[in-house]
Scaffold this motif. Structure first.
Motif, mmCIF file in Angstrom:
data_model
loop_
_atom_site.group_PDB
_atom_site.id
_atom_site.type_symbol
_atom_site.label_atom_id
_atom_site.label_comp_id
_atom_site.label_asym_id
_atom_site.label_seq_id
_atom_site.Cartn_x
_atom_site.Cartn_y
_atom_site.Cartn_z
ATOM 1 N N CYS A 191 -27.404 -4.297 -8.447
ATOM 2 C CA CYS A 191 -25.968 -4.537 -8.599
ATOM 3 C C CYS A 191 -25.170 -3.249 -8.432
ATOM 4 C CB CYS A 191 -25.684 -5.165 -9.961
ATOM 5 S SG CYS A 191 -26.243 -6.871 -10.118
ATOM 6 N N THR A 192 -25.676 -2.153 -8.974
ATOM 7 C CA THR A 192 -24.980 -0.874 -8.825
ATOM 8 C C THR A 192 -24.934 -0.439 -7.369
ATOM 9 O OG1 THR A 192 -25.701 -0.218 -11.049
ATOM 10 C CG2 THR A 192 -24.914 1.518 -9.599
ATOM 11 N N ALA A 193 -26.032 -0.628 -6.655
ATOM 12 C CA ALA A 193 -26.056 -0.267 -5.233
ATOM 13 C C ALA A 193 -25.051 -1.107 -4.446
ATOM 14 C CB ALA A 193 -27.460 -0.464 -4.666
ATOM 15 N N GLY A 194 -24.959 -2.389 -4.763
ATOM 16 C CA GLY A 194 -23.985 -3.239 -4.090
ATOM 17 C C GLY A 194 -22.557 -2.832 -4.360
ATOM 18 N N ARG A 195 -22.273 -2.417 -5.592
ATOM 19 C CA ARG A 195 -20.921 -1.962 -5.928
ATOM 20 C C ARG A 195 -20.580 -0.667 -5.191
ATOM 21 N NH1 ARG A 195 -20.555 -2.660 -12.443
ATOM 22 N NH2 ARG A 195 -18.315 -2.886 -12.073
ATOM 23 N N ILE A 196 -21.568 0.192 -4.992
ATOM 24 C CA ILE A 196 -21.337 1.428 -4.229
ATOM 25 C C ILE A 196 -20.889 1.091 -2.818
ATOM 26 C CG2 ILE A 196 -22.493 3.426 -3.200
ATOM 27 C CD1 ILE A 196 -24.252 3.544 -5.721
ATOM 28 N N LEU A 197 -21.577 0.145 -2.199
ATOM 29 C CA LEU A 197 -21.220 -0.238 -0.830
ATOM 30 C C LEU A 197 -19.839 -0.892 -0.779
ATOM 31 C CD1 LEU A 197 -24.638 -1.699 0.411
ATOM 32 C CD2 LEU A 197 -23.629 0.528 0.957
ATOM 33 N N ALA B 16 -3.992 10.918 -3.395
ATOM 34 C CA ALA B 16 -4.355 10.292 -2.115
ATOM 35 C C ALA B 16 -4.726 8.845 -2.393
ATOM 36 C CB ALA B 16 -5.519 11.028 -1.458
ATOM 37 N N ARG B 17 -4.302 7.933 -1.535
ATOM 38 C CA ARG B 17 -4.519 6.523 -1.796
ATOM 39 C C ARG B 17 -5.997 6.142 -1.815
ATOM 40 N NH1 ARG B 17 -1.323 2.449 1.706
ATOM 41 N NH2 ARG B 17 -2.461 3.509 3.377
ATOM 42 N N PHE B 18 -6.835 6.870 -1.097
ATOM 43 C CA PHE B 18 -8.255 6.538 -1.057
ATOM 44 C C PHE B 18 -9.027 7.150 -2.222
ATOM 45 C CE2 PHE B 18 -7.961 10.601 1.108
ATOM 46 C CZ PHE B 18 -9.041 11.305 0.602
ATOM 47 N N ALA B 19 -8.418 8.104 -2.932
ATOM 48 C CA ALA B 19 -9.145 8.891 -3.928
ATOM 49 C C ALA B 19 -9.745 8.059 -5.063
ATOM 50 C CB ALA B 19 -8.239 9.991 -4.481
ATOM 51 N N PRO B 20 -9.045 7.046 -5.633
ATOM 52 C CA PRO B 20 -9.668 6.266 -6.719
ATOM 53 C C PRO B 20 -10.960 5.581 -6.283
ATOM 54 C CG PRO B 20 -7.312 5.823 -6.610
ATOM 55 C CD PRO B 20 -7.665 6.601 -5.381
ATOM 56 N N PHE B 21 -11.017 5.138 -5.036
ATOM 57 C CA PHE B 21 -12.185 4.417 -4.546
ATOM 58 C C PHE B 21 -13.325 5.368 -4.218
ATOM 59 C CE2 PHE B 21 -8.198 2.322 -3.328
ATOM 60 C CZ PHE B 21 -8.299 1.189 -4.115
ATOM 61 N N LEU B 22 -13.004 6.570 -3.771
ATOM 62 C CA LEU B 22 -14.030 7.584 -3.575
ATOM 63 C C LEU B 22 -14.632 7.996 -4.920
ATOM 64 C CD1 LEU B 22 -15.575 9.617 -1.839
ATOM 65 C CD2 LEU B 22 -13.615 11.191 -2.073
ATOM 66 N N PHE B 23 -13.766 8.163 -5.916
ATOM 67 C CA PHE B 23 -14.236 8.511 -7.264
ATOM 68 C C PHE B 23 -15.164 7.426 -7.801
ATOM 69 C CE2 PHE B 23 -13.620 7.987 -11.864
ATOM 70 C CZ PHE B 23 -14.039 9.227 -12.324
ATOM 71 N N ALA B 24 -14.762 6.156 -7.647
ATOM 72 C CA ALA B 24 -15.583 5.051 -8.138
ATOM 73 C C ALA B 24 -16.944 5.031 -7.446
ATOM 74 C CB ALA B 24 -14.855 3.725 -7.920
ATOM 75 N N THR B 25 -16.985 5.316 -6.163
ATOM 76 C CA THR B 25 -18.249 5.346 -5.429
ATOM 77 C C THR B 25 -19.182 6.412 -5.988
ATOM 78 O OG1 THR B 25 -17.111 4.612 -3.416
ATOM 79 C CG2 THR B 25 -19.273 5.623 -3.146
ATOM 80 N N VAL C 179 -19.204 7.859 -9.077
ATOM 81 C CA VAL C 179 -19.697 7.613 -10.440
ATOM 82 C C VAL C 179 -20.663 6.432 -10.470
ATOM 83 C CG1 VAL C 179 -17.728 8.681 -11.584
ATOM 84 C CG2 VAL C 179 -17.662 6.246 -11.056
ATOM 85 N N HIS C 180 -20.491 5.445 -9.586
ATOM 86 C CA HIS C 180 -21.485 4.373 -9.490
ATOM 87 C C HIS C 180 -22.830 4.937 -9.043
ATOM 88 C CE1 HIS C 180 -19.202 0.915 -10.564
ATOM 89 N NE2 HIS C 180 -18.383 0.942 -9.521
ATOM 90 N N LEU C 181 -22.791 5.889 -8.134
ATOM 91 C CA LEU C 181 -24.031 6.530 -7.681
ATOM 92 C C LEU C 181 -24.687 7.290 -8.832
ATOM 93 C CD1 LEU C 181 -25.955 7.236 -5.368
ATOM 94 C CD2 LEU C 181 -24.459 9.178 -4.820
ATOM 95 N N MET C 182 -23.896 7.988 -9.638
ATOM 96 C CA MET C 182 -24.435 8.683 -10.806
ATOM 97 C C MET C 182 -25.048 7.692 -11.794
ATOM 98 S SD MET C 182 -21.275 11.379 -11.347
ATOM 99 C CE MET C 182 -21.896 11.941 -12.932
ATOM 100 N N SER C 183 -24.412 6.533 -11.956
ATOM 101 C CA SER C 183 -24.946 5.498 -12.839
ATOM 102 C C SER C 183 -26.310 5.028 -12.366
ATOM 103 C CB SER C 183 -23.969 4.320 -12.902
ATOM 104 O OG SER C 183 -24.526 3.228 -13.604
ATOM 105 N N LEU C 184 -26.442 4.816 -11.061
ATOM 106 C CA LEU C 184 -27.720 4.363 -10.511
ATOM 107 C C LEU C 184 -28.827 5.373 -10.806
ATOM 108 C CD1 LEU C 184 -28.253 2.609 -7.135
ATOM 109 C CD2 LEU C 184 -29.679 4.575 -7.706
ATOM 110 N N VAL C 185 -28.538 6.653 -10.617
ATOM 111 C CA VAL C 185 -29.539 7.691 -10.865
ATOM 112 C C VAL C 185 -29.939 7.714 -12.343
ATOM 113 C CG1 VAL C 185 -29.962 10.173 -10.847
ATOM 114 C CG2 VAL C 185 -28.784 9.095 -8.915
ATOM 115 N N THR C 186 -28.952 7.568 -13.232
ATOM 116 C CA THR C 186 -29.237 7.595 -14.669
ATOM 117 C C THR C 186 -30.191 6.477 -15.073
ATOM 118 O OG1 THR C 186 -27.047 8.539 -15.079
ATOM 119 C CG2 THR C 186 -28.184 7.560 -16.955
ATOM 120 N N LEU C 187 -29.975 5.282 -14.538
ATOM 121 C CA LEU C 187 -30.797 4.133 -14.906
ATOM 122 C C LEU C 187 -32.243 4.299 -14.473
ATOM 123 C CD1 LEU C 187 -28.319 1.241 -14.035
ATOM 124 C CD2 LEU C 187 -28.951 2.059 -16.308
ATOM 125 N N LEU C 188 -32.509 5.113 -13.459
ATOM 126 C CA LEU C 188 -33.879 5.325 -12.995
ATOM 127 C C LEU C 188 -34.739 6.011 -14.045
ATOM 128 C CD1 LEU C 188 -33.198 6.478 -9.315
ATOM 129 C CD2 LEU C 188 -34.084 4.254 -10.051
#
Length: 470
Positions: free
Chosen positions: A103-109, A188-197, A199-208
């Motif tokens: 699910c985290t990987a899907g949210r990143i995409l 920048a209008r894209f910045a919130p979505f880049l930030f979310a991408t 931190v989702h990646l950091m979440s995925l690494v933590t769960l491993l």
């Protein structure tokens, strides 16, 4: 999530994994797997919060249409209605760790694709709605798996503290995520979505790095049954609780009002020449009070009991929401909304704690999905109504409608939970909870005595020159 009231059919039966060894639990702050799970889920919530306010600002500030903004919010909340039941059954079938990682990987995409189209100035409303829907569906599966996984890494006597920490984490994500999203959008209008991408990646690494198995031992009952049959089993479990049904119906109605208040805050700020940063500050203040409510929930629960909490929260909302109509400025509005969120924080912890304590491990995904469907599924309807209402009438009229409706809901709450029968039912539930706790304590003491006796016997055998295994 909402506070729950208990009835005679709601007596607590705490379920523990069969054959689970009694053990003296370490503090939550020393529980490595809980901290990793808590951190990973917190990062995921942080990214979701930043992206959610980014959607609203991107659409509303670009088009000036509350209806357009509400369509994206509707798409993000629609999974609460259409995806909850199958998600709960599937989460109970799937491995929880794998579910959370996928699910985290899907949210990143998904959120990454939004950042890309914003950067390329190719924003398309249907694309935003599809991504919001898919990301929210993945978020539901993630949340159901994570909520059930907490029971696998935290002993029962620390479950209340763990859930309070989780609720505080959600409010902390709002405090940090929404203001961060508004500030980044201003850059920048894209910045919130880049930030979310990121931190989702950091979440995925933590769960491993979570070591413990997040599943409890499962019985063979129900294995091989179809998806519909499993959903029906979960529905029967939840629907068999009379006072729980009443509570969920009341809060489904009130959650519609919360969606109007949420979008109404954005409209109110813009009408009074505020900025996106102002919206972020006000949302942060509300989240601080929601966190405070979560942190004090256990104290209120011990002092009042869940039935009085149910009545008290609704009555408080019935007083506070109408006052929004006559609030003289944004500061007064912020104070009232903060108090409203304080009550919500108190109720959220009590509701989830009761649900997890009374649900077998193999049903927790389904029970959680049905609980969320009934308590929060109305959010999608509320989001859609909010856009049309706020476009059709002045914000003051919309707030008056919200306040009057809340008074009616509070009256029903008093009628449903203020009776002598409800009070007797709550006392019966408390007696059942104490009996269950005493049984668990007795079993733990017996296991410790048996372990001590085995150790003494082995020591005596060794001293006598015999093999302790004979």
């Amino acid at each position: 999530m909402v506070p729950l009231a208990l009835g005679r059919d709601d007596a607590v039966t705490v379920t523990e994994p069969p054959g689970a060894p009694a053990r003296r639990a370490a503090k939550l702050t020393r529980n490595r797997d809980f901290l990793l799970l808590w951190t990973g889920s917190g990062l995921s919530a942080l990214g979701a919060r930043a992206a959610s306010i980014g959607y609203t600002l991107l659409v509303y500030w670009s088009t000036g249409s509350a209806t357009a903004a509400s369509l994206v919010t509707f798409a993000a909340l629609l999974p609460n209605l259409v995806a909850q039941l199958p998600a709960g059954a599937l989460v109970d079938r799937w491995n929880r760790r794998t579910t959370m990682l996928v699910c985290t990987a899907g949210r990143i995409l998904g959120v990454g694709s939004v950042g890309a189209v914003v950067l390329l100035d190719a924003v398309w409303l249907p694309h935003l709605m599809v991504v919001a829907f898919v990301e929210a569906t993945l978020g539901i599966c993630y949340t159901l798996a994570e909520r059930a996984a907490v029971c696998a890494v935290v002993p029962r006597d620390q479950l209340g503290g763990a859930l309070a920490a989780n609720e505080s984490r959600a409010n902390a994500a709002s405090i940090l995520g929404q203001p961060t999203g508004t500030v980044l959008y201003s850059v920048a209008r894209f910045a919130p979505f880049l930030f979310a991408t990121v931190v989702h990646l950091m979440s995925l690494v933590t769960l491993l790095f979570v070591r413990r198995d997040l599943q409890a031992p499962r019985s063979s009952d129900g294995e091989g049954s179809g998806l519909i049959a499993q959903i029906r089993e979960g529905v029967a479990f939840i629907w068999g609780k009379l006072y729980l049904r009443r509570a969920l119906c009341l809060f489904a109605a009130s959650n519609i009002l919360f969606q109007i208040l949420s979008l109404g805050l954005v409209v109110l700020v813009k009408d009074r020449d505020g900025t996106p940063a102002t919206v972020g500050v006000l949302l942060a203040v509300n989240s601080v009070f929601g966190m405070a409510g979560a942190m004090t929930s256990n104290a209120f629960l011990r002092r009042w009991g869940i039935r009085r909490m149910m009545i008290g929260i609704h009555l408080a909302w019935a007083v506070l929401m109408p006052l929004l109509v006559v609030a003289p400025g944004l500061v007064a509005v912020s104070v009232l909304l903060a108090l409203i969120n304080y009550g919500a924080g108190i109720g959220n912890v009590a509701g989830v704690l009761y649900l997890l304590r009374t649900t077998p491990d193999e049903l927790r995904g389904r029970a959680g999905s049905i609980f969320t469907l009934l308590s929060s599924g109305a959010n999608s309807i509320g989001a859609l109504l909010a856009g049309f209402l706020l476009d059709a009438v002045r914000i003051e009229v919309a707030l008056a409608v919200v306040g009057a409706t809340m008074v009616v809901i509070a009256a029903f709450a008093v009628l449903a939970f203020g009776t002598r029968t409800a009070a007797q039912a709550e006392r019966a539930e408390a007696d059942a909870e104490r009996a269950a706790a005493e049984q668990v304590a007795a079993e733990r003491a017996a296991a410790e005595r048996a372990a001590a006796e085995r150790a003494d016997a082995e020591l005596a055998a060794t001293a006598a020159g015999r093999d302790p295994r004979d």
